[in-house]
Design an enzyme around this catalytic site. Sequence first.
Site, PDB file in Angstrom:
ATOM      1  N   HIS A  29       2.419   6.842   5.686  1.00 51.03           N
ATOM      2  CA  HIS A  29       3.251   6.110   6.700  1.00 51.03           C
ATOM      3  C   HIS A  29       3.391   4.778   6.136  1.00 51.03           C
ATOM      4  O   HIS A  29       3.694   3.818   6.996  1.00 51.03           O
ATOM      5  CB  HIS A  29       2.594   6.196   8.080  1.00 51.03           C
ATOM      6  CG  HIS A  29       2.284   7.481   8.627  1.00 51.03           C
ATOM      7  ND1 HIS A  29       2.748   8.303   9.131  1.00 51.03           N
ATOM      8  CD2 HIS A  29       0.805   7.964   8.377  1.00 51.03           C
ATOM      9  CE1 HIS A  29       2.291   9.425   9.276  1.00 51.03           C
ATOM     10  NE2 HIS A  29       1.065   9.238   8.886  1.00 51.03           N
ATOM     11  N   SER A  66      20.794 -13.964  -8.663  1.00 53.69           N
ATOM     12  CA  SER A  66      21.643 -14.280  -7.695  1.00 53.69           C
ATOM     13  C   SER A  66      22.901 -15.072  -8.027  1.00 53.69           C
ATOM     14  O   SER A  66      22.165 -16.161  -8.753  1.00 53.69           O
ATOM     15  CB  SER A  66      21.080 -14.301  -6.601  1.00 53.69           C
ATOM     16  OG  SER A  66      21.708 -15.276  -5.610  1.00 53.69           O
ATOM     17  N   LYS A  98      16.116 -15.893  -7.290  1.00 55.97           N
ATOM     18  CA  LYS A  98      16.082 -14.612  -7.079  1.00 55.97           C
ATOM     19  C   LYS A  98      16.082 -13.486  -8.650  1.00 55.97           C
ATOM     20  O   LYS A  98      16.637 -14.194  -9.363  1.00 55.97           O
ATOM     21  CB  LYS A  98      17.433 -13.957  -6.325  1.00 55.97           C
ATOM     22  CG  LYS A  98      17.583 -14.440  -5.278  1.00 55.97           C
ATOM     23  CD  LYS A  98      16.779 -13.632  -4.172  1.00 55.97           C
ATOM     24  CE  LYS A  98      17.572 -12.524  -3.494  1.00 55.97           C
ATOM     25  NZ  LYS A  98      17.114 -11.633  -2.641  1.00 55.97           N
ATOM     26  N   GLU A 107      18.063   0.001  -7.144  1.00 61.52           N
ATOM     27  CA  GLU A 107      18.691   0.171  -5.842  1.00 61.52           C
ATOM     28  C   GLU A 107      19.884   1.026  -5.944  1.00 61.52           C
ATOM     29  O   GLU A 107      20.200   1.937  -5.122  1.00 61.52           O
ATOM     30  CB  GLU A 107      19.252  -1.288  -5.143  1.00 61.52           C
ATOM     31  CG  GLU A 107      18.087  -2.180  -4.638  1.00 61.52           C
ATOM     32  CD  GLU A 107      18.596  -3.582  -4.555  1.00 61.52           C
ATOM     33  OE1 GLU A 107      19.446  -3.764  -3.860  1.00 61.52           O
ATOM     34  OE2 GLU A 107      18.204  -4.440  -5.205  1.00 61.52           O
TER      35      GLU A 107
END
Length: 470
Positions: A162, A283, A289, A296
Amino acid sequence: MAHTGAKPLWGGRFSASPEGELELFGASLPFDQRLWKEDIRGSKAHAQMLGAQGIISEQDVTDILRGLDEIYAQIEAGEIVFDASEDEDIHMAVERRLTELIGEAGGRLHTGRSRNDQVALDFRMACRSFAEELQHAITELQSVLLRRAEEEFGTVMPGYTHLQLAQPILLSQHLLTYFWQLSRDFERSAAAYTAADACPLGSAALAGTTYPLDRNMTAEALGFSSVMPNSLDAVSDRDFACDLVYACMMCQLHLSRICEELVIWSSTEFGFIEMDDSHATGSSIMPQKKNPDFAELVRGKTGRVVGDLVSLATTIKGIPLAYDKDLQEDKEPVFDAIDTLIGSLHAVRGMIDTMAIRHERLEEASRKGYMAATDLADYLVGQGMPFREAHGVVGRIVADCVSEGIELQDLSLDELRSYSAQFDEGALDALDIAKIVERRVSYGGTGNEAVRVQLTEAKQQLTQQLGRME
Ligand code: ARG
Protein backbone atom coordinates in the site's frame (compact mmCIF):
# COMPACT_ATOMS: atom_id res chain seq x y z
CA MET A 1 -9.29 -1.92 -75.32
CA ALA A 2 -7.22 -0.33 -72.57
CA HIS A 3 -9.09 2.07 -70.28
CA THR A 4 -7.42 5.34 -69.59
CA GLY A 5 -7.11 6.20 -65.89
CA ALA A 6 -7.56 2.65 -64.61
CA LYS A 7 -4.96 1.07 -62.31
CA PRO A 8 -2.43 -1.00 -64.23
CA LEU A 9 -2.33 -3.89 -61.72
CA TRP A 10 -6.05 -4.57 -61.58
CA GLY A 11 -7.37 -2.20 -64.18
CA GLY A 12 -8.92 -4.76 -66.52
CA ARG A 13 -12.52 -4.44 -65.39
CA PHE A 14 -12.27 -0.77 -64.38
CA SER A 15 -12.87 2.39 -66.30
CA ALA A 16 -11.75 4.75 -63.54
CA SER A 17 -9.49 4.87 -60.48
CA PRO A 18 -10.52 6.00 -57.02
CA GLU A 19 -10.31 9.79 -56.93
CA GLY A 20 -7.24 11.34 -55.31
CA GLU A 21 -8.26 11.54 -51.68
CA LEU A 22 -9.92 8.15 -51.68
CA GLU A 23 -6.87 6.65 -53.23
CA LEU A 24 -4.74 7.94 -50.38
CA PHE A 25 -7.39 6.85 -47.89
CA GLY A 26 -7.14 3.31 -49.20
CA ALA A 27 -3.37 3.19 -49.36
CA SER A 28 -1.19 1.41 -46.85
CA LEU A 29 2.11 2.28 -48.51
CA PRO A 30 2.97 5.08 -46.05
CA PHE A 31 3.28 2.50 -43.28
CA ASP A 32 3.68 -0.88 -44.97
CA GLN A 33 6.75 0.23 -46.92
CA ARG A 34 8.46 -0.87 -43.73
CA LEU A 35 7.84 -4.44 -44.97
CA TRP A 36 9.96 -4.00 -48.10
CA LYS A 37 12.67 -6.46 -47.12
CA GLU A 38 10.16 -9.14 -46.23
CA ASP A 39 8.23 -8.48 -49.43
CA ILE A 40 11.27 -8.95 -51.64
CA ARG A 41 12.46 -11.98 -49.73
CA GLY A 42 9.02 -13.60 -50.02
CA SER A 43 8.80 -12.83 -53.73
CA LYS A 44 12.18 -14.35 -54.40
CA ALA A 45 11.21 -17.57 -52.66
CA HIS A 46 7.91 -17.65 -54.54
CA ALA A 47 9.62 -17.12 -57.91
CA GLN A 48 12.17 -19.84 -57.25
CA MET A 49 9.41 -22.25 -56.32
CA LEU A 50 7.43 -21.35 -59.46
CA GLY A 51 10.56 -22.12 -61.49
CA ALA A 52 11.27 -25.39 -59.68
CA GLN A 53 7.71 -26.52 -60.31
CA GLY A 54 7.95 -25.64 -64.00
CA ILE A 55 5.19 -23.03 -63.66
CA ILE A 56 7.42 -20.27 -65.04
CA SER A 57 10.63 -20.64 -67.06
CA GLU A 58 14.10 -20.62 -65.56
CA GLN A 59 14.84 -17.52 -67.60
CA ASP A 60 11.89 -15.76 -65.97
CA VAL A 61 13.18 -16.82 -62.55
CA THR A 62 16.63 -15.43 -63.32
CA ASP A 63 15.18 -12.14 -64.53
CA ILE A 64 12.83 -11.84 -61.56
CA LEU A 65 15.60 -12.51 -59.04
CA ARG A 66 17.92 -10.04 -60.71
CA GLY A 67 15.20 -7.41 -60.80
CA LEU A 68 14.26 -7.96 -57.17
CA ASP A 69 17.89 -7.74 -56.10
CA GLU A 70 18.22 -4.48 -57.96
CA ILE A 71 15.11 -3.07 -56.31
CA TYR A 72 16.47 -4.19 -52.94
CA ALA A 73 19.71 -2.32 -53.57
CA GLN A 74 17.87 0.77 -54.75
CA ILE A 75 15.61 0.90 -51.71
CA GLU A 76 18.53 0.29 -49.39
CA ALA A 77 20.43 3.14 -51.04
CA GLY A 78 17.42 5.40 -50.57
CA GLU A 79 17.01 5.79 -54.30
CA ILE A 80 13.34 4.93 -54.32
CA VAL A 81 10.85 7.41 -52.95
CA PHE A 82 7.57 5.68 -52.29
CA ASP A 83 4.46 7.55 -53.26
CA ALA A 84 1.00 6.44 -52.19
CA SER A 85 -0.62 8.26 -55.08
CA GLU A 86 1.28 5.90 -57.37
CA ASP A 87 1.15 2.62 -55.44
CA GLU A 88 -1.42 1.42 -52.94
CA ASP A 89 0.94 -0.71 -50.92
CA ILE A 90 4.47 -2.09 -50.80
CA HIS A 91 3.47 -5.23 -52.70
CA MET A 92 2.26 -3.21 -55.68
CA ALA A 93 5.14 -0.78 -55.46
CA VAL A 94 7.70 -3.56 -55.73
CA GLU A 95 5.83 -5.44 -58.46
CA ARG A 96 5.33 -2.33 -60.57
CA ARG A 97 9.02 -1.49 -60.41
CA LEU A 98 9.93 -5.05 -61.21
CA THR A 99 7.89 -4.97 -64.40
CA GLU A 100 9.40 -1.61 -65.32
CA LEU A 101 12.85 -3.12 -64.85
CA ILE A 102 12.53 -6.56 -66.43
CA GLY A 103 9.43 -6.32 -68.57
CA GLU A 104 7.02 -9.21 -69.11
CA ALA A 105 8.67 -11.65 -66.68
CA GLY A 106 7.73 -9.25 -63.88
CA GLY A 107 4.10 -9.91 -64.65
CA ARG A 108 4.62 -13.66 -64.06
CA LEU A 109 5.78 -13.27 -60.46
CA HIS A 110 2.25 -13.04 -59.12
CA THR A 111 1.24 -16.40 -60.62
CA GLY A 112 -0.55 -18.52 -58.01
CA ARG A 113 -0.32 -15.73 -55.46
CA SER A 114 -2.57 -12.98 -54.14
CA ARG A 115 -1.74 -9.95 -52.09
CA ASN A 116 -3.81 -11.66 -49.42
CA ASP A 117 -1.33 -14.46 -48.81
CA GLN A 118 1.52 -12.12 -49.68
CA VAL A 119 0.67 -9.59 -46.98
CA ALA A 120 0.04 -12.33 -44.41
CA LEU A 121 3.47 -13.72 -45.27
CA ASP A 122 5.30 -10.41 -45.06
CA PHE A 123 3.61 -9.52 -41.82
CA ARG A 124 4.39 -12.87 -40.23
CA MET A 125 8.04 -12.55 -41.17
CA ALA A 126 8.15 -9.05 -39.73
CA CYS A 127 6.48 -10.20 -36.51
CA ARG A 128 9.02 -12.97 -36.16
CA SER A 129 11.84 -10.41 -36.42
CA PHE A 130 10.11 -8.09 -33.98
CA ALA A 131 9.71 -10.94 -31.50
CA GLU A 132 13.42 -11.68 -31.77
CA GLU A 133 14.36 -8.04 -31.40
CA LEU A 134 12.18 -7.92 -28.31
CA GLN A 135 13.82 -10.97 -26.79
CA HIS A 136 17.23 -9.35 -27.23
CA ALA A 137 16.18 -6.01 -25.75
CA ILE A 138 14.46 -7.70 -22.80
CA THR A 139 17.50 -9.83 -22.10
CA GLU A 140 19.80 -6.81 -22.19
CA LEU A 141 17.71 -5.06 -19.56
CA GLN A 142 17.66 -8.21 -17.47
CA SER A 143 21.43 -8.47 -17.53
CA VAL A 144 21.74 -4.89 -16.25
CA LEU A 145 19.23 -5.64 -13.49
CA LEU A 146 21.11 -8.76 -12.52
CA ARG A 147 24.42 -6.92 -12.43
CA ARG A 148 23.01 -4.25 -10.15
CA ALA A 149 21.30 -6.85 -7.95
CA GLU A 150 24.66 -8.58 -7.53
CA GLU A 151 26.48 -5.33 -6.80
CA GLU A 152 23.89 -4.32 -4.22
CA PHE A 153 23.75 -7.67 -2.47
CA GLY A 154 23.39 -6.89 1.24
CA THR A 155 21.85 -3.42 0.81
CA VAL A 156 18.72 -3.18 2.94
CA MET A 157 15.75 -1.03 1.97
CA PRO A 158 12.16 -0.62 3.11
CA GLY A 159 9.65 -2.98 1.56
CA TYR A 160 6.15 -1.65 1.03
CA THR A 161 2.58 -2.72 0.76
CA HIS A 162 0.00 0.00 0.00
CA LEU A 163 3.08 2.20 -0.37
CA GLN A 164 3.24 2.12 3.43
CA LEU A 165 6.35 0.86 5.15
CA ALA A 166 5.94 -2.90 5.65
CA GLN A 167 9.07 -4.97 6.22
CA PRO A 168 12.72 -4.43 5.41
CA ILE A 169 13.96 -6.24 2.33
CA LEU A 170 17.12 -6.48 0.27
CA LEU A 171 17.42 -4.08 -2.65
CA SER A 172 18.57 -7.11 -4.65
CA GLN A 173 15.24 -8.79 -3.97
CA HIS A 174 13.44 -5.73 -5.30
CA LEU A 175 15.58 -5.53 -8.45
CA LEU A 176 15.24 -9.25 -9.07
CA THR A 177 11.47 -8.85 -9.05
CA TYR A 178 11.84 -6.78 -12.20
CA PHE A 179 14.14 -9.46 -13.59
CA TRP A 180 11.52 -12.19 -13.19
CA GLN A 181 8.78 -10.02 -14.63
CA LEU A 182 10.94 -9.60 -17.69
CA SER A 183 11.71 -13.28 -17.97
CA ARG A 184 7.96 -13.86 -18.37
CA ASP A 185 7.95 -11.14 -21.03
CA PHE A 186 10.75 -13.02 -22.75
CA GLU A 187 8.60 -16.15 -22.77
CA ARG A 188 5.63 -14.24 -24.16
CA SER A 189 7.81 -12.86 -26.95
CA ALA A 190 9.09 -16.34 -27.72
CA ALA A 191 5.50 -17.58 -27.87
CA ALA A 192 4.60 -14.71 -30.22
CA TYR A 193 7.45 -15.81 -32.48
CA THR A 194 6.06 -19.33 -32.57
CA ALA A 195 2.57 -18.02 -33.35
CA ALA A 196 3.90 -16.20 -36.40
CA ASP A 197 6.07 -19.07 -37.48
CA ALA A 198 3.71 -20.85 -39.91
CA CYS A 199 3.70 -20.09 -43.61
CA PRO A 200 0.55 -18.79 -45.33
CA LEU A 201 2.14 -18.42 -48.79
CA GLY A 202 0.44 -20.47 -51.47
CA SER A 203 -3.05 -19.87 -50.11
CA ALA A 204 -3.61 -17.24 -52.81
CA ALA A 205 -6.69 -15.04 -52.36
CA LEU A 206 -8.58 -17.42 -50.07
CA ALA A 207 -9.14 -20.79 -51.70
CA GLY A 208 -5.72 -21.97 -52.78
CA THR A 209 -4.80 -22.13 -56.44
CA THR A 210 -4.92 -24.32 -59.53
CA TYR A 211 -1.14 -24.18 -60.01
CA PRO A 212 0.92 -27.08 -58.65
CA LEU A 213 2.71 -25.00 -55.99
CA ASP A 214 5.16 -26.53 -53.57
CA ARG A 215 4.19 -24.83 -50.36
CA ASN A 216 6.76 -26.74 -48.35
CA MET A 217 9.53 -25.41 -50.52
CA THR A 218 8.68 -21.74 -49.96
CA ALA A 219 8.01 -22.30 -46.26
CA GLU A 220 11.40 -23.91 -45.86
CA ALA A 221 13.20 -21.27 -47.90
CA LEU A 222 11.71 -18.59 -45.67
CA GLY A 223 12.62 -20.41 -42.46
CA PHE A 224 9.11 -21.34 -41.37
CA SER A 225 8.57 -24.35 -39.12
CA SER A 226 5.31 -25.31 -40.74
CA VAL A 227 2.84 -24.61 -43.53
CA MET A 228 -0.62 -23.33 -42.61
CA PRO A 229 -3.07 -26.14 -43.34
CA ASN A 230 -6.09 -24.04 -44.32
CA SER A 231 -6.03 -21.35 -47.01
CA LEU A 232 -8.92 -19.35 -45.53
CA ASP A 233 -7.27 -19.38 -42.14
CA ALA A 234 -3.92 -18.50 -43.67
CA VAL A 235 -5.13 -15.23 -45.21
CA SER A 236 -7.42 -14.16 -42.37
CA ASP A 237 -5.54 -15.13 -39.22
CA ARG A 238 -3.97 -12.30 -37.23
CA ASP A 239 -3.71 -14.11 -33.89
CA PHE A 240 0.05 -13.88 -34.18
CA ALA A 241 -0.13 -10.09 -34.33
CA CYS A 242 -2.37 -10.01 -31.25
CA ASP A 243 0.01 -12.33 -29.42
CA LEU A 244 2.92 -10.04 -30.19
CA VAL A 245 1.11 -6.86 -29.18
CA TYR A 246 -0.11 -8.56 -26.02
CA ALA A 247 3.49 -9.52 -25.21
CA CYS A 248 4.48 -5.89 -25.86
CA MET A 249 1.70 -4.58 -23.69
CA MET A 250 2.59 -6.77 -20.72
CA CYS A 251 6.24 -5.80 -20.96
CA GLN A 252 5.35 -2.12 -21.27
CA LEU A 253 3.14 -2.47 -18.16
CA HIS A 254 6.11 -3.87 -16.29
CA LEU A 255 8.32 -1.02 -17.45
CA SER A 256 5.65 1.43 -16.42
CA ARG A 257 5.58 0.01 -12.91
CA ILE A 258 9.38 0.09 -12.72
CA CYS A 259 9.38 3.71 -13.89
CA GLU A 260 6.73 4.69 -11.38
CA GLU A 261 9.12 3.47 -8.69
CA LEU A 262 12.09 5.25 -10.22
CA VAL A 263 10.07 8.47 -10.17
CA ILE A 264 9.09 7.97 -6.53
CA TRP A 265 12.56 6.90 -5.48
CA SER A 266 14.21 9.90 -7.07
CA SER A 267 11.96 12.38 -5.27
CA THR A 268 13.51 14.45 -2.48
CA GLU A 269 11.11 12.84 -0.01
CA PHE A 270 12.32 9.31 -0.79
CA GLY A 271 15.78 10.06 -2.14
CA PHE A 272 16.63 6.38 -2.61
CA ILE A 273 18.27 6.97 -5.97
CA GLU A 274 19.65 9.76 -8.05
CA MET A 275 19.20 9.60 -11.77
CA ASP A 276 22.39 10.09 -13.70
CA ASP A 277 22.58 13.43 -15.48
CA SER A 278 22.65 11.54 -18.76
CA HIS A 279 19.18 10.17 -18.01
CA ALA A 280 17.41 13.16 -16.51
CA THR A 281 16.38 16.64 -17.61
CA GLY A 282 16.33 20.10 -16.10
CA SER A 283 13.73 22.83 -15.95
CA SER A 284 13.73 25.93 -18.11
CA ILE A 285 12.63 28.06 -15.16
CA MET A 286 13.56 26.29 -11.92
CA PRO A 287 17.35 26.01 -11.73
CA GLN A 288 17.32 23.40 -8.95
CA LYS A 289 15.31 20.81 -10.86
CA LYS A 290 16.38 17.39 -12.00
CA ASN A 291 13.43 15.63 -13.51
CA PRO A 292 13.03 11.91 -14.22
CA ASP A 293 11.46 12.75 -17.61
CA PHE A 294 12.38 9.52 -19.31
CA ALA A 295 10.85 7.37 -16.59
CA GLU A 296 7.68 9.44 -16.80
CA LEU A 297 7.64 9.13 -20.56
CA VAL A 298 7.91 5.35 -20.45
CA ARG A 299 5.01 5.35 -17.99
CA GLY A 300 3.12 7.75 -20.23
CA LYS A 301 3.71 5.75 -23.38
CA THR A 302 2.10 2.73 -21.78
CA GLY A 303 -1.30 4.11 -22.66
CA ARG A 304 -0.60 3.88 -26.35
CA VAL A 305 0.60 0.29 -26.18
CA VAL A 306 -2.53 -0.73 -24.29
CA GLY A 307 -4.38 1.20 -27.01
CA ASP A 308 -2.55 -0.72 -29.72
CA LEU A 309 -3.84 -4.01 -28.37
CA VAL A 310 -7.39 -2.70 -28.07
CA SER A 311 -7.21 -1.23 -31.56
CA LEU A 312 -5.96 -4.45 -33.12
CA ALA A 313 -8.47 -6.65 -31.33
CA THR A 314 -11.32 -4.31 -32.25
CA THR A 315 -10.28 -4.30 -35.89
CA ILE A 316 -10.35 -8.06 -36.04
CA LYS A 317 -13.45 -8.72 -33.99
CA GLY A 318 -16.15 -8.38 -36.62
CA ILE A 319 -14.63 -9.42 -39.90
CA PRO A 320 -16.06 -12.31 -41.89
CA LEU A 321 -13.77 -14.87 -43.54
CA ALA A 322 -11.53 -14.60 -45.32
CA TYR A 323 -9.54 -11.44 -46.16
CA ASP A 324 -11.24 -8.08 -45.66
CA LYS A 325 -9.63 -4.72 -46.18
CA ASP A 326 -10.09 -4.03 -42.46
CA LEU A 327 -7.03 -6.23 -42.03
CA GLN A 328 -4.88 -3.51 -43.52
CA GLU A 329 -5.38 -1.75 -40.17
CA ASP A 330 -3.41 -4.52 -38.45
CA LYS A 331 0.05 -3.12 -39.09
CA GLU A 332 0.22 0.25 -37.40
CA PRO A 333 -0.70 -1.02 -33.93
CA VAL A 334 2.02 -3.65 -34.21
CA PHE A 335 4.63 -1.17 -35.46
CA ASP A 336 3.68 1.33 -32.80
CA ALA A 337 3.73 -1.21 -29.98
CA ILE A 338 7.12 -2.56 -31.02
CA ASP A 339 8.71 0.85 -31.57
CA THR A 340 7.38 2.20 -28.30
CA LEU A 341 8.48 -0.82 -26.33
CA ILE A 342 11.94 -1.12 -27.85
CA GLY A 343 12.52 2.57 -27.12
CA SER A 344 11.22 2.14 -23.58
CA LEU A 345 13.38 -0.92 -22.89
CA HIS A 346 16.40 1.03 -24.02
CA ALA A 347 15.53 4.00 -21.83
CA VAL A 348 14.89 1.88 -18.73
CA ARG A 349 18.07 -0.08 -19.25
CA GLY A 350 20.05 3.16 -19.33
CA MET A 351 18.35 4.55 -16.24
CA ILE A 352 18.93 1.40 -14.17
CA ASP A 353 22.47 1.08 -15.46
CA THR A 354 23.49 4.60 -14.49
CA MET A 355 21.37 5.54 -11.47
CA ALA A 356 23.19 6.14 -8.18
CA ILE A 357 21.91 4.28 -5.14
CA ARG A 358 21.84 6.46 -2.04
CA HIS A 359 22.76 3.90 0.58
CA GLU A 360 22.59 6.28 3.53
CA ARG A 361 19.00 7.17 2.65
CA LEU A 362 17.98 3.52 2.29
CA GLU A 363 19.49 2.72 5.65
CA GLU A 364 17.80 5.63 7.35
CA ALA A 365 14.45 4.78 5.78
CA SER A 366 14.78 1.13 6.79
CA ARG A 367 15.05 2.05 10.45
CA LYS A 368 11.82 4.02 10.37
CA GLY A 369 8.18 3.14 10.38
CA TYR A 370 8.06 0.25 12.86
CA MET A 371 8.96 -2.33 10.23
CA ALA A 372 10.25 -4.59 12.99
CA ALA A 373 6.73 -4.99 14.40
CA THR A 374 6.00 -8.33 12.72
CA ASP A 375 9.24 -9.81 13.96
CA LEU A 376 8.60 -8.52 17.46
CA ALA A 377 5.22 -10.25 17.43
CA ASP A 378 6.83 -13.41 16.03
CA TYR A 379 9.31 -13.22 18.87
CA LEU A 380 6.49 -13.31 21.43
CA VAL A 381 4.99 -16.26 19.57
CA GLY A 382 8.32 -17.99 20.01
CA GLN A 383 7.97 -17.33 23.73
CA GLY A 384 4.67 -19.21 23.70
CA MET A 385 2.16 -16.40 23.19
CA PRO A 386 -0.67 -16.99 20.64
CA PHE A 387 -0.09 -14.86 17.50
CA ARG A 388 -3.34 -12.87 17.85
CA GLU A 389 -2.40 -11.82 21.36
CA ALA A 390 1.17 -10.98 20.29
CA HIS A 391 -0.24 -8.85 17.44
CA GLY A 392 -2.29 -6.92 20.01
CA VAL A 393 0.62 -6.38 22.40
CA VAL A 394 2.94 -5.10 19.64
CA GLY A 395 0.12 -2.97 18.23
CA ARG A 396 -0.14 -1.19 21.59
CA ILE A 397 3.64 -0.70 21.71
CA VAL A 398 3.58 0.82 18.20
CA ALA A 399 0.67 3.11 19.10
CA ASP A 400 2.59 4.45 22.12
CA CYS A 401 5.78 4.91 20.07
CA VAL A 402 3.81 6.80 17.42
CA SER A 403 2.39 9.18 20.00
CA GLU A 404 5.84 9.74 21.50
CA GLY A 405 7.49 10.09 18.11
CA ILE A 406 10.04 7.34 18.69
CA GLU A 407 10.98 4.12 16.91
CA LEU A 408 10.76 0.56 18.27
CA GLN A 409 14.55 0.43 18.42
CA ASP A 410 14.50 3.34 20.88
CA LEU A 411 12.79 1.18 23.52
CA SER A 412 14.81 -0.44 26.28
CA LEU A 413 14.20 -4.01 27.39
CA ASP A 414 12.57 -2.74 30.61
CA GLU A 415 10.16 -0.63 28.61
CA LEU A 416 9.29 -3.64 26.46
CA ARG A 417 8.74 -5.74 29.55
CA SER A 418 6.21 -3.24 30.85
CA TYR A 419 3.96 -4.50 27.98
CA SER A 420 4.68 -8.20 28.49
CA ALA A 421 6.83 -10.16 30.90
CA GLN A 422 7.58 -12.53 28.04
CA PHE A 423 10.10 -10.10 26.51
CA ASP A 424 13.72 -10.88 27.35
CA GLU A 425 17.17 -10.23 25.82
CA GLY A 426 16.28 -11.87 22.50
CA ALA A 427 13.67 -9.17 21.89
CA LEU A 428 16.40 -6.69 20.96
CA ASP A 429 17.55 -9.11 18.27
CA ALA A 430 14.05 -9.15 16.89
CA LEU A 431 14.37 -5.40 16.40
CA ASP A 432 17.64 -5.54 14.47
CA ILE A 433 16.84 -4.60 10.86
CA ALA A 434 19.67 -6.57 9.25
CA LYS A 435 18.73 -9.66 11.23
CA ILE A 436 15.08 -9.22 10.34
CA VAL A 437 16.03 -9.47 6.68
CA GLU A 438 18.38 -12.37 7.27
CA ARG A 439 15.69 -14.39 9.01
CA ARG A 440 13.58 -14.53 5.80
CA VAL A 441 15.07 -17.88 4.92
CA SER A 442 12.09 -19.34 3.04
CA TYR A 443 12.69 -20.10 -0.63
CA GLY A 444 12.02 -16.96 -2.65
CA GLY A 445 12.20 -14.80 0.47
CA THR A 446 14.37 -11.75 1.02
CA GLY A 447 16.87 -13.34 3.44
CA ASN A 448 20.48 -13.07 2.31
CA GLU A 449 20.81 -16.80 1.77
CA ALA A 450 17.53 -17.05 -0.13
CA VAL A 451 18.51 -14.12 -2.34
CA ARG A 452 21.88 -15.68 -3.00
CA VAL A 453 20.07 -18.76 -4.32
CA GLN A 454 17.87 -16.50 -6.40
CA LEU A 455 20.83 -14.68 -7.91
CA THR A 456 22.18 -18.04 -9.06
CA GLU A 457 18.84 -18.94 -10.56
CA ALA A 458 18.58 -15.61 -12.32
CA LYS A 459 22.03 -16.13 -13.79
CA GLN A 460 20.96 -19.55 -15.05
CA GLN A 461 17.81 -18.06 -16.54
CA LEU A 462 19.85 -15.42 -18.36
CA THR A 463 22.26 -18.01 -19.74
CA GLN A 464 19.33 -20.11 -20.89
CA GLN A 465 17.74 -17.13 -22.66
CA LEU A 466 21.01 -16.20 -24.36
CA GLY A 467 21.39 -19.79 -25.52
CA ARG A 468 17.90 -19.80 -27.01
CA MET A 469 18.61 -16.66 -29.02
CA GLU A 470 21.75 -17.97 -30.71
N1 ARG B 1 -2.54 -3.44 -48.50
C1 ARG B 1 -3.28 -4.64 -48.18
C2 ARG B 1 -3.12 -4.94 -46.70
O1 ARG B 1 -2.27 -4.41 -46.08
C3 ARG B 1 -2.75 -5.78 -48.98
C4 ARG B 1 -3.78 -6.80 -49.32
C5 ARG B 1 -4.77 -6.26 -50.22
N2 ARG B 1 -5.65 -7.23 -50.72
C6 ARG B 1 -6.78 -6.87 -51.32
N3 ARG B 1 -7.54 -7.82 -51.75
N4 ARG B 1 -7.15 -5.63 -51.37
O2 ARG B 1 -3.88 -5.71 -46.14
